[in-house]
Motif scaffolding. Structure first.
Motif, PDB file in Angstrom:
ATOM      1  N   GLU A  10       4.468 -75.900  36.191  1.00  0.00           N
ATOM      2  CA  GLU A  10       4.692 -77.087  35.360  1.00  0.00           C
ATOM      3  C   GLU A  10       5.626 -78.073  36.050  1.00  0.00           C
ATOM      4  O   GLU A  10       5.356 -79.276  36.083  1.00  0.00           O
ATOM      5  CB  GLU A  10       5.289 -76.659  34.017  1.00  0.00           C
ATOM      6  CG  GLU A  10       5.715 -77.804  33.111  1.00  0.00           C
ATOM      7  CD  GLU A  10       4.576 -78.719  32.701  1.00  0.00           C
ATOM      8  OE1 GLU A  10       4.844 -79.920  32.445  1.00  0.00           O
ATOM      9  OE2 GLU A  10       3.425 -78.251  32.649  1.00  0.00           O
ATOM     10  N   SER A  13       3.879 -79.497  39.334  1.00  0.00           N
ATOM     11  CA  SER A  13       2.792 -80.391  38.959  1.00  0.00           C
ATOM     12  C   SER A  13       3.336 -81.710  38.426  1.00  0.00           C
ATOM     13  O   SER A  13       2.861 -82.790  38.800  1.00  0.00           O
ATOM     14  CB  SER A  13       1.901 -79.715  37.914  1.00  0.00           C
ATOM     15  OG  SER A  13       0.799 -80.535  37.590  1.00  0.00           O
ATOM     16  N   SER A  14       4.350 -81.646  37.579  1.00  0.00           N
ATOM     17  CA  SER A  14       4.958 -82.861  37.023  1.00  0.00           C
ATOM     18  C   SER A  14       5.581 -83.718  38.111  1.00  0.00           C
ATOM     19  O   SER A  14       5.484 -84.947  38.081  1.00  0.00           O
ATOM     20  CB  SER A  14       6.023 -82.487  35.981  1.00  0.00           C
ATOM     21  OG  SER A  14       5.453 -81.802  34.888  1.00  0.00           O
ATOM     22  N   VAL A  17       2.662 -85.432  40.002  1.00  0.00           N
ATOM     23  CA  VAL A  17       2.046 -86.479  39.175  1.00  0.00           C
ATOM     24  C   VAL A  17       2.971 -87.693  39.080  1.00  0.00           C
ATOM     25  O   VAL A  17       2.510 -88.843  39.117  1.00  0.00           O
ATOM     26  CB  VAL A  17       1.711 -85.937  37.766  1.00  0.00           C
ATOM     27  CG1 VAL A  17       1.323 -87.077  36.818  1.00  0.00           C
ATOM     28  CG2 VAL A  17       0.579 -84.920  37.849  1.00  0.00           C
ATOM     29  N   GLY A  22      -3.063 -87.447  41.638  1.00  0.00           N
ATOM     30  CA  GLY A  22      -3.963 -87.124  40.541  1.00  0.00           C
ATOM     31  C   GLY A  22      -3.656 -85.773  39.916  1.00  0.00           C
ATOM     32  O   GLY A  22      -3.214 -84.850  40.595  1.00  0.00           O
ATOM     33  N   GLU A  23      -3.889 -85.642  38.613  1.00  0.00           N
ATOM     34  CA  GLU A  23      -3.506 -84.438  37.880  1.00  0.00           C
ATOM     35  C   GLU A  23      -4.172 -83.172  38.414  1.00  0.00           C
ATOM     36  O   GLU A  23      -3.540 -82.128  38.518  1.00  0.00           O
ATOM     37  CB  GLU A  23      -3.821 -84.614  36.394  1.00  0.00           C
ATOM     38  CG  GLU A  23      -2.904 -85.623  35.698  1.00  0.00           C
ATOM     39  CD  GLU A  23      -3.128 -85.664  34.203  1.00  0.00           C
ATOM     40  OE1 GLU A  23      -3.925 -84.843  33.689  1.00  0.00           O
ATOM     41  OE2 GLU A  23      -2.510 -86.510  33.531  1.00  0.00           O
ATOM     42  N   LYS A  24      -5.451 -83.239  38.749  1.00  0.00           N
ATOM     43  CA  LYS A  24      -6.152 -82.045  39.234  1.00  0.00           C
ATOM     44  C   LYS A  24      -5.581 -81.582  40.574  1.00  0.00           C
ATOM     45  O   LYS A  24      -5.286 -80.396  40.763  1.00  0.00           O
ATOM     46  CB  LYS A  24      -7.647 -82.331  39.376  1.00  0.00           C
ATOM     47  CG  LYS A  24      -8.477 -81.120  39.804  1.00  0.00           C
ATOM     48  CD  LYS A  24      -9.955 -81.460  39.848  1.00  0.00           C
ATOM     49  CE  LYS A  24     -10.810 -80.224  40.180  1.00  0.00           C
ATOM     50  NZ  LYS A  24     -10.553 -79.707  41.536  1.00  0.00           N
ATOM     51  N   ALA A  26      -2.655 -82.295  41.769  1.00  0.00           N
ATOM     52  CA  ALA A  26      -1.264 -81.895  41.555  1.00  0.00           C
ATOM     53  C   ALA A  26      -1.190 -80.476  41.009  1.00  0.00           C
ATOM     54  O   ALA A  26      -0.369 -79.657  41.452  1.00  0.00           O
ATOM     55  CB  ALA A  26      -0.582 -82.865  40.594  1.00  0.00           C
ATOM     56  N   PHE A  27      -2.057 -80.155  40.041  1.00  0.00           N
ATOM     57  CA  PHE A  27      -2.037 -78.831  39.420  1.00  0.00           C
ATOM     58  C   PHE A  27      -2.435 -77.746  40.419  1.00  0.00           C
ATOM     59  O   PHE A  27      -1.772 -76.711  40.521  1.00  0.00           O
ATOM     60  CB  PHE A  27      -2.980 -78.808  38.215  1.00  0.00           C
ATOM     61  CG  PHE A  27      -3.035 -77.471  37.516  1.00  0.00           C
ATOM     62  CD1 PHE A  27      -1.942 -77.011  36.782  1.00  0.00           C
ATOM     63  CD2 PHE A  27      -4.162 -76.660  37.606  1.00  0.00           C
ATOM     64  CE1 PHE A  27      -1.987 -75.769  36.140  1.00  0.00           C
ATOM     65  CE2 PHE A  27      -4.212 -75.427  36.975  1.00  0.00           C
ATOM     66  CZ  PHE A  27      -3.120 -74.989  36.230  1.00  0.00           C
ATOM     67  N   GLU A  28      -3.511 -77.975  41.176  1.00  0.00           N
ATOM     68  CA  GLU A  28      -3.956 -76.967  42.145  1.00  0.00           C
ATOM     69  C   GLU A  28      -2.912 -76.764  43.235  1.00  0.00           C
ATOM     70  O   GLU A  28      -2.678 -75.638  43.687  1.00  0.00           O
ATOM     71  CB  GLU A  28      -5.302 -77.374  42.745  1.00  0.00           C
ATOM     72  CG  GLU A  28      -6.443 -77.310  41.735  1.00  0.00           C
ATOM     73  CD  GLU A  28      -7.801 -77.550  42.360  1.00  0.00           C
ATOM     74  OE1 GLU A  28      -7.873 -77.840  43.569  1.00  0.00           O
ATOM     75  OE2 GLU A  28      -8.799 -77.452  41.629  1.00  0.00           O
ATOM     76  N   ALA A  64      -6.098 -89.442  44.801  1.00  0.00           N
ATOM     77  CA  ALA A  64      -7.135 -88.739  44.032  1.00  0.00           C
ATOM     78  C   ALA A  64      -8.443 -88.731  44.807  1.00  0.00           C
ATOM     79  O   ALA A  64      -9.426 -89.365  44.411  1.00  0.00           O
ATOM     80  CB  ALA A  64      -7.313 -89.388  42.667  1.00  0.00           C
ATOM     81  N   SER A 333      10.530 -91.777  37.980  1.00  0.00           N
ATOM     82  CA  SER A 333       9.196 -92.246  37.594  1.00  0.00           C
ATOM     83  C   SER A 333       9.210 -92.773  36.164  1.00  0.00           C
ATOM     84  O   SER A 333       8.614 -93.801  35.853  1.00  0.00           O
ATOM     85  CB  SER A 333       8.182 -91.111  37.721  1.00  0.00           C
ATOM     86  OG  SER A 333       6.918 -91.478  37.226  1.00  0.00           O
TER      87      SER A 333
END
Length: 337
Positions: A10, A13-14, A17, A22-24, A26-28, A64, A333
């Motif tokens: 978390e 990833s935050s 971002v 991009g969220e995807k 960032a998460f991976e 992204a 941010s």
């Protein structure tokens, strides 16, 4: 600061971002960085979030990207990471190489226009857990000289190999071809610690215990000339088959500003059934039995898996300096939005 795997994902990833990634992606990426922390590899863990965020803010990566694939004959393919973070592209390329190997016996996948790809062993391990032998090579921005030279020509050029072991964890070999991974200098620099002599050289080739000077200078090859020659083999294989940049053409990962690295990786996945039936599994079992009989022997990957299991249960200690860096980036941010 003790953190669970979920908390690390978390936070990382935050932080990514917040830098515009991009969220995807960032998460991976956060998943792999957090897995590195669980494995005790902080040099490839959350310390990289601020580094990647700096690259994002300075246009060194595509925020992204859409991964592209070009098949080549029946058992090979080229994956274009399109200047994005490497983790999504390497995850995709690993799955693709396994799929090819399941059909033809061998899967060869090159990745181009890529970036820093973290712990090489994570991808090889994934293929081995699916039942395949896996080899992974990658080049990195120049940090080591050629034999007899004083100019950085190729990177620490990591390589990994993983072998499936029936009923047990895979055997995973993972190394960079410098005396230590360059990320260890990054961690030491963030903590304000010195490094042992023999890890790195200054820009003018003198031994140093200052990680900042080492990051600006040269890494010492693993095993001297032999390590440098192995790094050269990796360099030529990866660049020749992926069409990516040579190490000396890519600006350092440790600088926020610079060019888009566009380095490469190469995966080779092999179906171990060539010798027929369960021959490979039996031979592996015999070898590991003999190896384990030698008191004090450590099976490659064994310590990492034990640390991972412990981390999943009780969390791991993450540097407060690193956590603070990520949180500061997130707050900035928010204030700019």
């Amino acid at each position: 600061m003790n953190m669970s795997y979920e908390q690390m994902v978390e936070l990382a990833s935050s932080g990514l971002v917040a830098a515009g990634i991009g969220e995807k992606a960032a998460f991976e990426t956060a998943q792999f960085l957090s897995l590195a922390e669980l494995d005790g590899l902080a040099s490839h863990g959350l310390a990289r979030v601020s580094q990647y965020a700096g690259h994002a803010k300075n246009g060194r990566i595509e925020l992204a990207p859409k991964i592209k694939v070009r098949p080549f004959k029946t058992s090979a393919a080229l994956v274009d990471a399109c200047d994005g973070l490497a983790f999504p592209a390497l995850r995709f390329a690993t799955d693709l190489s396994v799929n090819l190997a399941s059909k033809t016996g061998v899967g060869l996948v090159a990745v181009t226009n890529s970036h820093h790809f973290g712990v090489a062993g994570h991808y090889a391990e994934a293929a081995a857990r699916a039942g395949y032998i896996s080899l992974l090579f990658g080049n990195t921005p120049a940090a080591m000289p050629m034999v007899g030279g004083s100019k950085a020509m190729f990177g620490t050029n990591p390589l990994a190999a993983a072998f499936p072991v029936q009923g047990h964890e895979p055997l995973v070999i993972d190394m960079s071809l410098s005396a230590v991974a360059r990320g260890k200098l990054l961690v030491a620099a963030k903590k304000g610690e010195s490094i042992p002599e023999g890890w790195a050289l200054t820009a003018d080739g003198k031994p140093t215990t200052d990680p900042q000077e080492g990051l600006k200078g040269l890494m010492v090859p693993l095993g001297g000339d032999k390590g440098a020659l192995l790094a050269l083999i990796v360099e030529l294989l990866v660049v020749g088959l992926s069409g990516s940049r040579f190490s000396y053409e890519a600006d350092s990962f440790f600088d926020a500003k610079g060019n888009r690295p566009r380095i490469g990786q190469l995966l080779l996945t092999i179906d171990p059934g060539l010798s027929g039936g369960n021959v490979f599994a039996g031979r592996m079992r015999d070898f590991l039995k003999e190896l384990s009989a030698d008191s004090g022997t450590r099976i490659p990957g064994e310590r990492r898996f034990k640390q991972r299991a412990s981390g999943f249960k009780g969390g791991v200690n993450v540097s407060e300096v690193v956590v603070g860096e990520i949180q500061t980036g997130i707050r900035q941010s928010w204030s700019n939005s």
